[in-house]
Every structure is written in C-alpha cells, then in structure tokens.
Write an enzyme that holds these catalytic residues in place. Structure first.
Site, PDB file in Angstrom:
ATOM      1  N   HIS A 141       0.834  -1.207   0.000  1.00 59.37           N
ATOM      2  CA  HIS A 141       0.000   0.000   0.000  1.00 59.37           C
ATOM      3  C   HIS A 141       0.871   1.262   0.000  1.00 59.37           C
ATOM      4  O   HIS A 141       0.637   2.184  -0.794  1.00 59.37           O
ATOM      5  CB  HIS A 141      -0.919  -0.001   1.223  1.00 59.37           C
ATOM      6  CG  HIS A 141      -1.713   1.262   1.382  1.00 59.37           C
ATOM      7  ND1 HIS A 141      -2.704   1.629   0.484  1.00 59.37           N
ATOM      8  CD2 HIS A 141      -1.654   2.250   2.315  1.00 59.37           C
ATOM      9  CE1 HIS A 141      -3.229   2.789   0.880  1.00 59.37           C
ATOM     10  NE2 HIS A 141      -2.609   3.185   1.974  1.00 59.37           N
ATOM     11  N   ARG A 186       4.433  10.522  -5.657  1.00 61.43           N
ATOM     12  CA  ARG A 186       5.814  10.976  -5.810  1.00 61.43           C
ATOM     13  C   ARG A 186       6.354  10.355  -7.098  1.00 61.43           C
ATOM     14  O   ARG A 186       6.069  10.833  -8.185  1.00 61.43           O
ATOM     15  CB  ARG A 186       6.642  10.605  -4.571  1.00 61.43           C
ATOM     16  CG  ARG A 186       6.301  11.465  -3.356  1.00 61.43           C
ATOM     17  CD  ARG A 186       7.210  11.177  -2.167  1.00 61.43           C
ATOM     18  NE  ARG A 186       7.024   9.844  -1.605  1.00 61.43           N
ATOM     19  CZ  ARG A 186       6.066   9.536  -0.729  1.00 61.43           C
ATOM     20  NH1 ARG A 186       5.222  10.469  -0.328  1.00 61.43           N
ATOM     21  NH2 ARG A 186       5.949   8.313  -0.245  1.00 61.43           N
ATOM     22  N   GLU A 188     -10.853   1.890   3.439  1.00 64.02           N
ATOM     23  CA  GLU A 188      -9.522   1.324   3.656  1.00 64.02           C
ATOM     24  C   GLU A 188      -9.705  -0.005   4.366  1.00 64.02           C
ATOM     25  O   GLU A 188     -10.267  -0.055   5.460  1.00 64.02           O
ATOM     26  CB  GLU A 188      -8.631   2.271   4.469  1.00 64.02           C
ATOM     27  CG  GLU A 188      -8.222   3.509   3.683  1.00 64.02           C
ATOM     28  CD  GLU A 188      -7.184   4.358   4.401  1.00 64.02           C
ATOM     29  OE1 GLU A 188      -6.892   4.065   5.573  1.00 64.02           O
ATOM     30  OE2 GLU A 188      -6.666   5.305   3.782  1.00 64.02           O
ATOM     31  N   GLU A 247      -8.701  -2.656   6.602  1.00 63.59           N
ATOM     32  CA  GLU A 247      -7.750  -2.798   7.702  1.00 63.59           C
ATOM     33  C   GLU A 247      -8.254  -3.849   8.691  1.00 63.59           C
ATOM     34  O   GLU A 247      -9.406  -4.279   8.638  1.00 63.59           O
ATOM     35  CB  GLU A 247      -7.567  -1.466   8.457  1.00 63.59           C
ATOM     36  CG  GLU A 247      -7.073  -0.322   7.591  1.00 63.59           C
ATOM     37  CD  GLU A 247      -6.593   0.870   8.407  1.00 63.59           C
ATOM     38  OE1 GLU A 247      -6.195   0.671   9.585  1.00 63.59           O
ATOM     39  OE2 GLU A 247      -6.608   1.990   7.879  1.00 63.59           O
ATOM     40  N   ASP A 296     -11.484   1.862   7.693  1.00 63.87           N
ATOM     41  CA  ASP A 296     -11.053   3.197   8.097  1.00 63.87           C
ATOM     42  C   ASP A 296     -11.322   4.162   6.948  1.00 63.87           C
ATOM     43  O   ASP A 296     -10.454   4.442   6.124  1.00 63.87           O
ATOM     44  CB  ASP A 296      -9.565   3.158   8.459  1.00 63.87           C
ATOM     45  CG  ASP A 296      -9.142   4.395   9.225  1.00 63.87           C
ATOM     46  OD1 ASP A 296     -10.020   5.057   9.790  1.00 63.87           O
ATOM     47  OD2 ASP A 296      -7.940   4.691   9.254  1.00 63.87           O
ATOM     48  N   SER A 315     -15.037   5.641  11.194  1.00 65.46           N
ATOM     49  CA  SER A 315     -14.375   4.352  10.977  1.00 65.46           C
ATOM     50  C   SER A 315     -15.328   3.285  11.487  1.00 65.46           C
ATOM     51  O   SER A 315     -15.961   3.465  12.529  1.00 65.46           O
ATOM     52  CB  SER A 315     -13.045   4.264  11.731  1.00 65.46           C
ATOM     53  OG  SER A 315     -12.117   5.210  11.250  1.00 65.46           O
ATOM     54  N   THR A 355      -4.009   0.378   5.832  1.00 61.89           N
ATOM     55  CA  THR A 355      -4.597  -0.303   4.675  1.00 61.89           C
ATOM     56  C   THR A 355      -3.792  -1.549   4.310  1.00 61.89           C
ATOM     57  O   THR A 355      -2.562  -1.492   4.217  1.00 61.89           O
ATOM     58  CB  THR A 355      -4.652   0.641   3.467  1.00 61.89           C
ATOM     59  OG1 THR A 355      -5.346   1.825   3.851  1.00 61.89           O
ATOM     60  CG2 THR A 355      -5.352  -0.007   2.288  1.00 61.89           C
TER      61      THR A 355
END
Length: 431
Positions: free
Chosen positions: A142, A151, A208, A210, A242, A266, A358
């Site tokens: 992730h 990036r 997400e 989780e 989440d 959440s 995640t």
C-alpha cells in the site's frame, strides 16, 4: 493454562453451519442489546448469541475469579483489563459448557431460555469503550502504491518507512459498529490548477481495508513494552473499515498528517476474535528489507493468515467483490507496532485500538482501497450491475469480511457493513 477451547475435534450441541465463521473453536466476545432491552456482554456460536451475564449469574463460571458484574456492563473494558489468564479461563469454560458431550445446560430448558438468543433478537453494540485510537501505515504494498502515485517509483517509500512502523494518533469518537450508516463528509479541497481552496462535499470518499487490535492495560507512564511480551497485551482483533476522504486529505495532510479526511468515521466488526482463537493460523512475517533496530526484532511467527475481502453493494443491486487480500501481507506485525508505540513510555490502556493501516497485497486484485483499485480514478472498477466506480458513491454499502481456515477449522470475523449516505442535512424547524 493451555487453550483447550481450540480443540479442532470439539463439536457443539448448538447448530453450526459448515461454513460458519463462528464454530465452537472461535468464541469471540461482543456487547449486545437483548430482546428485553438489556445490554450484556456475550459470545456467539453459529447463529446463536449467548448472554454471558446470565450464564455467570446462573453459576456456570464458578471457580473462575470474576466479579459479579463483570459481564453486566456495556463494554468489554473491565473484562479485558483482567488479563489473558482470565480471558483464556472464560473461553475454555464456554467451550466446555457448549460441548456436544456436556448436558448440564443443554438439558436445562429454563436456563437456555435466559441465556440463548437468535441473532434477530439482539442488536450488536460497539464492543469496547475506545479511549485511544492509533492508525498505522504498515503494508509495504500500500505504501509503495501510494508513494508511486504521488511521488515517483524511485522514492515511493519515505526514508523512515523501512525503519519504524509509521503511525498517527487518531480519534475514537466516530468509531462505530457494523450496520450504522455514515454521511459523506464536507471539508476544504483544492481544485486542480487552483491555489485557493473551496468548501464542499468530498468527491473522493474511499474505504480502507484494515484490521485493528484491542489492547489490555499494558504499562505505566515511561515503561516500554518489550517486543517478546507485546502479544500478552493484545486481547483480539476486529475488521476495520477506516473511511477516508482522499481530496480533503490531499489538501490538509502537510505538515501534520490526516485530520478531517479520517475523523468523520471508521467502522468495525462487532465481534472481537481473540488472539488465542487465532493461534493455529500464525505464519511468518515478510522478511525485513533493511536491518531493524533491536527493540523491533522478534523470534517466531508473529503474523496471521487471515483471508480478507471487500464488496461494494449499490442500492437495490447485488454486491461485487472488488478486492481479496490477506492480513499476512503486513510488513510490520502487531508485536512490532505495540513495542514501537510504547518504546517512548506511552501508556496503553484496556480498550485502546490500533489500526493496521490499509492492507494491500502484491496483485492489483488484492489492493485495499479504491485509490489503488482504480489507480486514482484512471481505471474505474466495474460492478455487477454494469456501473463503474472510481470511488464510493452515495447509497453504496461497503462490506468487509475475513476468516482463517486450516485443517477443516474455520475461524471468522463476520462482517463490517456500512452504507454511505449523502451529506448530512439538518432537520428544518417544525418538521
């Protein structure tokens, strides 16, 4: 004390479907409202909910040092604070009571009427009063995916990522159990090409995938928890959605990290599956890519083979499974997370919750968020009803499920299911 409750050959006198998440080897813990509007702590075998408060009052836990009101509460915090020895003794005793060969409760109709409930006779509650909540960022897949998007592939991971389990301290007030709908959040976002933010509904609401672990009272202020003791202070796990507002987060997260983008909601599955129940499903963690500092080094198997899936169900349509992943992919395991969390002397209390971050796997169908599955919206995900999703639409229900399976024994978590509603509209006066 050995974990007799995990005996794979044990059968229950309660009916358990072949593919149930809750055989007698599971015995999770939760809190529910009964048909008589009484809140109690309970467990579940098959599709039968068991009132542990009533069971205790009837004398079935005799010989185990428990306070009279330990199960007559609206949260598991006090029970969890009693520690692993108590959890194990209670879980072992429940397994004995409901063993197919034990007729004491099985043949007592009067007691059964007080203790046993159908699932449609109860309403699950939040199982613990969560004092503090920490969210980690511990899946290398992730972190690499997100870093690549925002990036570049060469600098996908931040310089600290392979050295510490990165995390942030979140809020607990908006953590809710499965079944409670949430509203699309509002906040500031920065439109593309603009240098001035606007206010309005998030357009990029995401799930997400989780898991989260619940702790017991663990340490005093200033006292670190050594990594080889960390699991002694972990009560169990829940599934954890989440929720995230990606456009709000993009604008707000520098310099201090997530805030409004994460604090709106959440969702957790309501049954806490104990670490003891997951013992048979331990597996090796991923091998470190860089040497880890001594306080994060561990021996043995600290990860768990928990199969996970996410489905999206539009209103009045069938669900589509959009992701299949596994908890074992986590680069940083729970023992490392708890050891790191406390190495500065931060106290951890009963009922505190730690999110894994995640959980994404190595293949595109195992990614744990729409951000990754649709790759920032560039590859829309097709659903069974013919519609597509870049992110989550109003009136979509996101469903997460998880289970372990080995040698014919299946231990599961049930599901966490949450519908996303439109932005909250205040009721007008007089209506």
């Amino acid at each position: 004390m050995p974990i007799s409750a995990n005996n794979p050959d044990r059968k229950s006198w309660l009916h358990v479907d072949k593919n149930s998440d809750f055989p007698i080897q599971n015995i999770p813990f939760g809190v529910f409202l009964t048909r008589d509007d009484i809140i109690t702590i309970g467990t579940r075998i098959g599709d039968t909910a068991i009132d542990l408060g009533a069971l205790h009052q009837l004398g079935y836990f005799d010989g185990i040092p428990l306070t009279d009101d330990i199960f007559l509460q609206d949260s598991l915090n006090d029970f969890i604070a009693d520690g692993r020895k108590t959890w194990r003794a209670v879980r072992n005793r429940i397994a004995e009571i409901f063993d197919a060969e034990n007729h004491v409760l099985k043949d007592n109709k009067k007691h059964k009427e007080v203790v046993l409930f159908r699932l449609d006779e109860i309403e699950m509650q939040l199982p613990v009063q969560i004092g503090d909540y920490t969210d980690f960022y511990s899946s290398i897949e992730h972190a690499t995916n997100v870093g690549t998007m925002f990036r570049d592939p060469e600098n996908a991971l931040m310089p600290n990522w392979l050295h510490i389990p990165v995390g942030y301290h979140g809020r607990s007030s908006s953590i809710i159990p499965s079944g409670i709908p949430i509203h699309r959040p509002q906040g500031q976002t920065l439109p593309a090409g603009s240098d001035t933010p606007v206010f309005g509904p998030s357009k990029l609401v995401d799930f997400e995938l989780e898991m989260a672990f619940i702790t017991t009272d663990a340490n005093d202020l200033g006292e670190p928890i050594p990594i080889d003791e960390a699991e002694e202070y972990i009560f169990g796990l829940v599934l954890f959605n989440d929720w995230s507002a990606r456009d709000i987060q993009k604008w707000e997260y520098v310099p201090l990290g997530p805030f409004l983008a994460k604090s709106f909601a959440s969702s957790i599955s309501p049954w806490i599956v104990t670490l003891d129940a997951l013992e048979p499903f331990r597996v090796e963690s991923p091998k470190p890519l860089k040497p880890q500092l001594p306080y994060l080094q561990y021996k043995g198997k600290k990860s768990y083979d928990i199969k996970l899936e996410v489905a999206i169900k539009p209103k009045s349509a069938k669900e589509t499974i959009v992701s299949r992943s596994n908890f074992k992919y986590m680069y940083w395991n729970m023992a490392q997370q708890l050891a790191h969390h406390t190495v500065n002397g931060c106290p951890v209390n009963s009922g505190d919750m730690m999110g894994s971050g995640t959980i994404s796997g190595p293949t595109p169908d195992s990614y744990g968020s729409m951000l990754e599955l649709s790759w920032r919206g560039e590859k829309p995900v097709k659903l069974k009803d013919g519609t597509t999703r870049k992110f989550i639409n109003d009136y979509d229900t996101v469903i997460m499920r998880g289970h372990c399976e080995k040698d014919g024994t299946r231990i599961g978590f049930g599901e966490v299911s949450t519908e996303l509603l439109p932005v909250f509209e205040p009721k007008k006066a007089g209506k």
